[in-house]
Design a protein around this motif. Sequence first.
Motif, short mmCIF file in Angstrom:
data_model
loop_
_atom_site.label_atom_id
_atom_site.label_comp_id
_atom_site.label_asym_id
_atom_site.label_seq_id
_atom_site.Cartn_x
_atom_site.Cartn_y
_atom_site.Cartn_z
N GLY A 34 -30.66 21.65 -121.47
CA GLY A 34 -28.90 21.14 -120.77
C GLY A 34 -29.39 21.37 -119.29
N ILE A 35 -28.98 20.60 -118.45
CA ILE A 35 -28.77 19.63 -117.17
C ILE A 35 -28.03 21.10 -116.23
N ALA A 36 -28.56 21.98 -116.02
CA ALA A 36 -28.00 22.65 -115.00
C ALA A 36 -28.46 22.84 -113.22
N VAL A 37 -27.41 22.14 -112.36
CA VAL A 37 -27.78 22.11 -110.87
C VAL A 37 -26.90 23.43 -110.34
N TYR A 38 -27.31 23.45 -109.18
CA TYR A 38 -26.22 24.84 -108.58
C TYR A 38 -26.41 24.39 -106.95
N ALA A 39 -25.64 24.45 -106.03
CA ALA A 39 -25.73 24.66 -104.95
C ALA A 39 -25.45 26.29 -104.49
N VAL A 40 -26.07 25.94 -102.83
CA VAL A 40 -26.43 27.47 -102.90
C VAL A 40 -26.81 27.62 -101.41
N LEU A 41 -24.93 27.84 -100.56
CA LEU A 41 -25.25 27.59 -99.49
C LEU A 41 -26.02 29.00 -98.17
N GLY A 42 -26.84 28.21 -97.19
CA GLY A 42 -27.45 28.83 -96.23
C GLY A 42 -26.09 29.85 -95.75
N THR A 43 -27.63 30.28 -94.53
CA THR A 43 -27.17 30.91 -93.89
C THR A 43 -26.18 30.55 -92.61
N ARG A 44 -26.73 28.91 -92.57
CA ARG A 44 -26.07 28.67 -91.41
C ARG A 44 -25.04 27.62 -92.13
N GLY A 45 -24.58 27.88 -93.05
CA GLY A 45 -23.97 26.37 -93.99
C GLY A 45 -24.51 25.45 -94.48
N GLU A 46 -25.30 25.37 -94.73
CA GLU A 46 -26.07 24.31 -95.11
C GLU A 46 -26.88 24.14 -97.34
N ALA A 47 -26.23 23.41 -98.20
CA ALA A 47 -26.40 23.79 -98.72
C ALA A 47 -28.06 23.47 -99.56
N THR A 48 -28.30 24.26 -100.21
CA THR A 48 -29.54 24.22 -101.35
C THR A 48 -29.23 23.45 -102.26
N VAL A 49 -29.67 22.66 -102.80
CA VAL A 49 -29.54 22.98 -104.04
C VAL A 49 -30.47 22.49 -105.83
N THR A 50 -30.61 23.10 -106.15
CA THR A 50 -31.40 23.52 -107.31
C THR A 50 -31.13 23.03 -108.74
N GLY A 51 -32.47 22.52 -109.66
CA GLY A 51 -31.95 22.57 -111.19
C GLY A 51 -32.77 23.45 -111.22
N GLN A 52 -32.37 23.66 -113.06
CA GLN A 52 -33.15 24.40 -113.94
C GLN A 52 -34.44 23.46 -115.25
N GLY A 53 -35.09 23.61 -115.12
CA GLY A 53 -35.89 23.08 -116.45
C GLY A 53 -35.98 23.83 -118.13
N PRO A 54 -36.29 23.18 -119.11
CA PRO A 54 -35.88 24.34 -119.97
C PRO A 54 -37.00 25.07 -120.10
N ASP A 55 -37.92 25.33 -119.24
CA ASP A 55 -38.51 26.65 -119.11
C ASP A 55 -37.93 27.94 -118.08
N GLY A 56 -36.96 27.52 -117.60
CA GLY A 56 -37.14 29.05 -116.26
C GLY A 56 -37.13 28.31 -114.93
N ALA A 57 -37.84 27.31 -114.51
CA ALA A 57 -38.28 27.00 -113.42
C ALA A 57 -37.05 26.47 -113.12
N ILE A 58 -37.45 26.31 -111.37
CA ILE A 58 -35.97 26.13 -110.98
C ILE A 58 -36.63 25.18 -109.96
N CYS A 59 -36.05 23.68 -109.76
CA CYS A 59 -36.80 23.00 -108.69
C CYS A 59 -35.60 22.83 -107.48
N VAL A 60 -36.37 22.51 -106.28
CA VAL A 60 -35.38 21.76 -104.90
C VAL A 60 -35.46 20.96 -104.59
N ALA A 61 -33.94 20.87 -104.16
CA ALA A 61 -33.70 19.32 -103.83
C ALA A 61 -34.55 19.07 -102.48
N ASP A 62 -34.93 18.15 -102.32
CA ASP A 62 -34.85 17.75 -100.24
C ASP A 62 -33.78 17.04 -99.59
#
Length: 274
Positions: A34-62
């Motif tokens: 399945g496709i899992a994409v997450y957006a987490v706000l940092g301390t200064r309001g920027e969004a960190t967008v991440t995805g999760q691979g089938p092995d549970g590994a996390i990748c971060v959008a530049d």
Amino acid sequence: MTQPHDHDGGLTADLKAILARRSVLAGLGVMGAGIAVYAVLGTRGEATVTGQGPDGAICVADPVETNGPFPADGTNAKDGQTVNVLTESGVVRQDIRPSFAGQTPVAEGVAMDMVIRLVSVSGACAPLAGHAVYVWQCDAAGQYSIYNAADRNYLRGVGITDATGEVRFTSIVPACYDGRWPHVHFEVFASAEAAVSGDDSLLISQFALPQDMVAAVYASDARYAGSVENLADVSLAGDMVFGDNTPEQIAVQTLTVTGDPAAGYVASGLIGIL
């Protein structure tokens, strides 16, 4: 190392030959994942967008960053003329230290092999094959080819990602020039053809170099003499480009390196695009 080649047909002809020899995977996907994409706000309001691979590994959008004043990608001009090395024969290459397309200067400095992997954050962190990655950087004196020196076009090149999403470049450690943290620019296109046809890129961003690495290089190599003082006056957290990103974004933007100034370095990086 791959050396640049001059051909009469321009970059379009180069790409046809390269892609004819390369098996490009179409429609990359992960079966049963399945496709899992997450957006987490940092301390200064920027969004960190991440995805999760089938092995549970996390990748971060530049994060998207400026391409700066020296991209030579067709988006700006020098002396009233549009500058675009992406249409030049020989720009598709692994070793970006020499100039190409009839120019001869070679960039001197501490060797740095870059191993870059491209993944889809919204596609379960799957590798992206057949994409074009254009990189450019300053030399050991902090100068950009073409703009600061018209007789050279070194430290610019395009690579095509393989089936694992990987592309490699041989370069040098860039200088630290006044006001900026040491960095490498990159631009990602959906295909080799898109890079030469004026299509919009998928991402423009920058890699940062680790402090311990650049400090060791600048202190031991006289070719980087001007960088010692410049590095002392800047910080990664305070940089005008990297400074407003989240810790997770800065981590993915910072190359991981092994080596030393005498033997050279291998720098590894991950590019995550949505």
